[in-house]
Design a protein around this motif. Structure first.
Motif, PDB file in Angstrom:
ATOM      1  N   GLY A   1      21.927 -36.131  19.783  1.00  0.00           N
ATOM      2  CA  GLY A   1      21.987 -34.675  19.810  1.00  0.00           C
ATOM      3  C   GLY A   1      22.728 -34.038  18.651  1.00  0.00           C
ATOM      4  N   ALA A   2      23.365 -34.836  17.793  1.00  0.00           N
ATOM      5  CA  ALA A   2      24.146 -34.250  16.696  1.00  0.00           C
ATOM      6  C   ALA A   2      23.286 -33.408  15.760  1.00  0.00           C
ATOM      7  CB  ALA A   2      24.862 -35.341  15.912  1.00  0.00           C
ATOM      8  N   GLU A   3      22.050 -33.838  15.529  1.00  0.00           N
ATOM      9  CA  GLU A   3      21.178 -33.102  14.599  1.00  0.00           C
ATOM     10  C   GLU A   3      20.364 -32.016  15.297  1.00  0.00           C
ATOM     11  OE1 GLU A   3      18.849 -35.041  11.592  1.00  0.00           O
ATOM     12  OE2 GLU A   3      20.063 -36.847  11.724  1.00  0.00           O
ATOM     13  N   GLU A   4      20.579 -31.829  16.577  1.00  0.00           N
ATOM     14  CA  GLU A   4      19.784 -30.864  17.337  1.00  0.00           C
ATOM     15  C   GLU A   4      20.596 -29.619  17.651  1.00  0.00           C
ATOM     16  OE1 GLU A   4      18.530 -33.109  20.737  1.00  0.00           O
ATOM     17  OE2 GLU A   4      17.569 -34.621  19.487  1.00  0.00           O
ATOM     18  N   GLY A   5      19.893 -28.521  17.850  1.00  0.00           N
ATOM     19  CA  GLY A   5      20.538 -27.284  18.282  1.00  0.00           C
ATOM     20  C   GLY A   5      21.361 -26.634  17.189  1.00  0.00           C
ATOM     21  N   VAL A   6      22.399 -25.945  17.634  1.00  0.00           N
ATOM     22  CA  VAL A   6      23.250 -25.144  16.768  1.00  0.00           C
ATOM     23  C   VAL A   6      24.663 -25.712  16.835  1.00  0.00           C
ATOM     24  CG1 VAL A   6      24.183 -22.808  16.462  1.00  0.00           C
ATOM     25  CG2 VAL A   6      21.803 -23.115  17.122  1.00  0.00           C
ATOM     26  N   THR A   7      25.355 -25.692  15.694  1.00  0.00           N
ATOM     27  CA  THR A   7      26.723 -26.221  15.669  1.00  0.00           C
ATOM     28  C   THR A   7      27.688 -25.235  16.295  1.00  0.00           C
ATOM     29  OG1 THR A   7      27.147 -25.274  13.514  1.00  0.00           O
ATOM     30  CG2 THR A   7      26.348 -27.548  13.570  1.00  0.00           C
ATOM     31  N   GLY A   8      28.901 -25.728  16.540  1.00  0.00           N
ATOM     32  CA  GLY A   8      29.971 -24.930  17.134  1.00  0.00           C
ATOM     33  C   GLY A   8      30.210 -23.619  16.419  1.00  0.00           C
TER      34      GLY A   8
ATOM     35  N   PRO B   1      21.875 -23.948  12.427  1.00  0.00           N
ATOM     36  CA  PRO B   1      21.174 -25.159  12.865  1.00  0.00           C
ATOM     37  C   PRO B   1      21.941 -26.409  12.437  1.00  0.00           C
ATOM     38  CG  PRO B   1      19.639 -23.619  11.848  1.00  0.00           C
ATOM     39  CD  PRO B   1      21.015 -23.080  11.614  1.00  0.00           C
ATOM     40  N   ALA B   2      22.040 -27.362  13.346  1.00  0.00           N
ATOM     41  CA  ALA B   2      22.831 -28.562  13.095  1.00  0.00           C
ATOM     42  C   ALA B   2      22.362 -29.320  11.854  1.00  0.00           C
ATOM     43  CB  ALA B   2      22.802 -29.469  14.322  1.00  0.00           C
ATOM     44  N   ARG B   3      21.069 -29.430  11.655  1.00  0.00           N
ATOM     45  CA  ARG B   3      20.575 -30.160  10.470  1.00  0.00           C
ATOM     46  C   ARG B   3      21.028 -29.481   9.174  1.00  0.00           C
ATOM     47  NH1 ARG B   3      15.848 -31.054  13.759  1.00  0.00           N
ATOM     48  NH2 ARG B   3      15.772 -33.259  14.292  1.00  0.00           N
ATOM     49  N   THR B   4      21.028 -28.159   9.169  1.00  0.00           N
ATOM     50  CA  THR B   4      21.495 -27.420   7.993  1.00  0.00           C
ATOM     51  C   THR B   4      22.963 -27.721   7.738  1.00  0.00           C
ATOM     52  OG1 THR B   4      19.894 -25.663   8.386  1.00  0.00           O
ATOM     53  CG2 THR B   4      21.792 -25.103   7.013  1.00  0.00           C
ATOM     54  N   VAL B   5      23.754 -27.734   8.789  1.00  0.00           N
ATOM     55  CA  VAL B   5      25.181 -28.021   8.661  1.00  0.00           C
ATOM     56  C   VAL B   5      25.389 -29.466   8.173  1.00  0.00           C
ATOM     57  CG1 VAL B   5      27.346 -28.219   9.951  1.00  0.00           C
ATOM     58  CG2 VAL B   5      25.833 -26.260  10.327  1.00  0.00           C
TER      59      VAL B   5
END
Length: 190
Positions: free
Chosen positions: A93-100, A105-109
């Motif tokens: 799930g680290a690459e999915e959704g939105v970061t804290g 988007p997690a992938r962008t981060v």
């Protein structure tokens, strides 16, 4: 296509030898980041690695905190911390959704920290007279992502004005230039 974690492992494999190669007498040397000497840039990079590890877990971060970690076995600590960063991005799930706290988007981060790790490794290598070859897979993935993020990064004063390049620039030179760095930067007087 490699995962963010795999790309971070490749970038760390190139960055760790640079950090291990920094001598204590080089900590006050200037870097391509005008506001940072080598010590300050190392502390910044440690903070980036720690914060983006938390972001992989969708936790809140404090980018304002910047403790001085350049003491004791800081070279070995960098190796440990970059390994922990890659493992955090390998979690389900680290690459999915939105970061804290960033709300992106997690992938962008993940690509942002890949860029920070690679570009700052180059900064440190240039400042201390070391060779640095970025991971080619990392460069391939971060070049379009950083170019897309550049306008926002400039507004936030994270990137400088793009450095003009001539034809024939390498992909990593284009990455450096989009962040505002002169790929030909050398320390003054050395």
């Amino acid at each position: 296509m490699k995962t963010i974690s795999e790309l971070l492992e490749g970038a760390a494999a190139q960055a760790v030898p640079v950090v291990r190669g920094i001598r204590d007498d080089q900590l006050s040397f200037a870097t391509p980041c005008a506001e940072y000497d080598v010590r300050d840039l190392l502390n910044h990079l440690f903070g980036v690695v720690a914060n983006f590890r938390l972001l992989a877990a969708k936790q809140a971060v404090d980018f304002a905190a910047s403790p001085d970690v350049v003491s004791g076995d800081w070279r070995g600590l960098f190796d440990d911390e970059t390994g922990a960063l890659a493992r955090a991005w390998a979690e389900p799930g680290a690459e999915e959704g939105v970061t804290g706290g960033m709300g992106m988007p997690a992938r962008t981060v993940g690509l942002m920290v890949l860029g920070d790790l690679s570009v700052h490794a180059w900064d440190l290598a240039r400042a201390t007279g070391q060779d640095y070859r970025p991971d080619p897979d990392a460069v391939e993935r971060m070049e379009p992502g950083l170019a897309e993020l550049a306008p926002t990064a400039r507004e936030m004063k994270v990137f400088g004005v793009p450095f003009p390049l001539g034809p024939g620039a390498t992909p990593f030179e284009r990455v450096l230039a989009v962040t505002g760095r002169d790929p030909g930067w050398r320390p003054a007087g050395r």
